[in-house]
Scaffold this active site. Sequence first.
Site, PDB file in Angstrom:
ATOM      1  N   HIS A  52       0.817  -1.218   0.000  1.00  0.00           N
ATOM      2  CA  HIS A  52       0.000   0.000   0.000  1.00  0.00           C
ATOM      3  C   HIS A  52       0.853   1.272   0.000  1.00  0.00           C
ATOM      4  O   HIS A  52       0.388   2.323   0.424  1.00  0.00           O
ATOM      5  CB  HIS A  52      -0.945  -0.002   1.208  1.00  0.00           C
ATOM      6  CG  HIS A  52      -1.877  -1.157   1.234  1.00  0.00           C
ATOM      7  ND1 HIS A  52      -2.513  -1.594   2.386  1.00  0.00           N
ATOM      8  CD2 HIS A  52      -2.310  -1.982   0.241  1.00  0.00           C
ATOM      9  CE1 HIS A  52      -3.272  -2.634   2.117  1.00  0.00           C
ATOM     10  NE2 HIS A  52      -3.168  -2.891   0.819  1.00  0.00           N
ATOM     11  N   GLU A  72      -2.974  -6.688  -9.613  1.00  0.00           N
ATOM     12  CA  GLU A  72      -1.644  -6.408  -9.080  1.00  0.00           C
ATOM     13  C   GLU A  72      -0.647  -7.339  -9.764  1.00  0.00           C
ATOM     14  O   GLU A  72      -0.885  -8.540  -9.862  1.00  0.00           O
ATOM     15  CB  GLU A  72      -1.625  -6.594  -7.558  1.00  0.00           C
ATOM     16  CG  GLU A  72      -2.641  -5.692  -6.861  1.00  0.00           C
ATOM     17  CD  GLU A  72      -2.817  -5.979  -5.376  1.00  0.00           C
ATOM     18  OE1 GLU A  72      -1.961  -6.710  -4.817  1.00  0.00           O
ATOM     19  OE2 GLU A  72      -3.774  -5.491  -4.788  1.00  0.00           O
ATOM     20  N   GLU A  89      -3.325 -13.608  -3.844  1.00  0.00           N
ATOM     21  CA  GLU A  89      -2.344 -12.530  -3.982  1.00  0.00           C
ATOM     22  C   GLU A  89      -1.145 -12.725  -3.060  1.00  0.00           C
ATOM     23  O   GLU A  89      -0.928 -11.944  -2.124  1.00  0.00           O
ATOM     24  CB  GLU A  89      -2.992 -11.163  -3.732  1.00  0.00           C
ATOM     25  CG  GLU A  89      -3.840 -11.054  -2.467  1.00  0.00           C
ATOM     26  CD  GLU A  89      -4.366  -9.643  -2.260  1.00  0.00           C
ATOM     27  OE1 GLU A  89      -3.575  -8.691  -2.349  1.00  0.00           O
ATOM     28  OE2 GLU A  89      -5.579  -9.513  -2.018  1.00  0.00           O
TER      29      GLU A  89
END
Length: 401
Positions: A232, A262, A358
Amino acid sequence: MTNRPQFYRFENGPKAPLPFNGEEYDQRLARLRALMAEHGMEVALFTSMHNIAYYSGFLYCSFGRPYGLVVTPKSAVVISAGIDAGQPWRRCHGDAITYTDWERDNFWRALREVSGEGVRLGYEEDHLTVALLAKLKRFLKPAALADIAAPAMTQRMVKSPAEIALIREGTRICDLGGEAIREAIRPGATEIEVTMAGRNAMEAEIARAFPDAEYRDTWVWFQSGLNTDGAHNPVTSRKLERGDILSLNCFPMISGYYTALERTLFVGECDPASRSYWEANVAVHELGLSLLKPGARCSEVTAELNACYEARDLLQYRSFGYGHSFGILSHYYGREAGLELREDIDTVLEPGMVISMEPMLTIPEGMAGAGGYREHDILVIGEDGAENITGFPFGPEHNII
């Protein structure tokens, strides 16, 4: 002096099209009311952005003001601040009351008008501050309080066909943003320049595909070099250099619904140490994709992926859990914490759930191959398996730009 009301109704203009039709919201409210009856709640009070949006369609902008949704067996009423005028009424399914700021705590007086005093009240224990809870008790004088946040979250974790259709569109738009970013990557370009290319492409496509929506909150995190170490990390003005590791993160927001793409990439070339870490993370990603299916338990999937990292002596570099639910979600509101791929979550996957895979490794600065390696796909759990709805390719064969 003119008589100034504590609250009022301001039905200014016609109702606007919402993300879903009225039947969808009625079904959500019916399930909620069944939940309320099961737990002995006469009234439910929601104060979070995600639950108010889920049950009413209205996504508020707090700016320091409280907002609410009061649900009774027969009504659902949004309580909004006067600064928003008629927009909350236009953008909600059901009724709305506007409170004024002529007098402190008019929010609670408006709530009381709908809920009454002395009722058995459900509220979001994980959202109200200590100060607001004290005001709730003072103004509503509930006969009993019960947490409704956790059971409401459980309901939200299984998506309707209409929600899944919207999520599919968001994921398609992620892929478009990723392609725009790929085209903008070159030595000398800055993170912010590449970011803007992806964001602009996604916002233009959202406006084309959803002409009746409100547009806000779509964003990109495009990171390079050391800035890839955290998932982040904000964007900077750093210039890309040949051999840089990159992290592409696209987040289109459609009426409060978040999707994500991503990917790990490299500029021009990838050194052997980096490629080794990247390929190891891709192997974990591919294993994870194969494990997401109905009947799988989140903690058991996590254990298998941990073992895959551990066999490569990489588990100590794992950054966070392996995936999470999708729906009403954003980087500053909402989370279905009961559907995350972590050691402490024992939820069993079932048809209608939407979840990401992820995995991420963070190799510390100073080591060969330093940087953050992350891939992210979105899967819809079906009756017999799971469908990967992300199309953008991953791995060294595709993403050395």
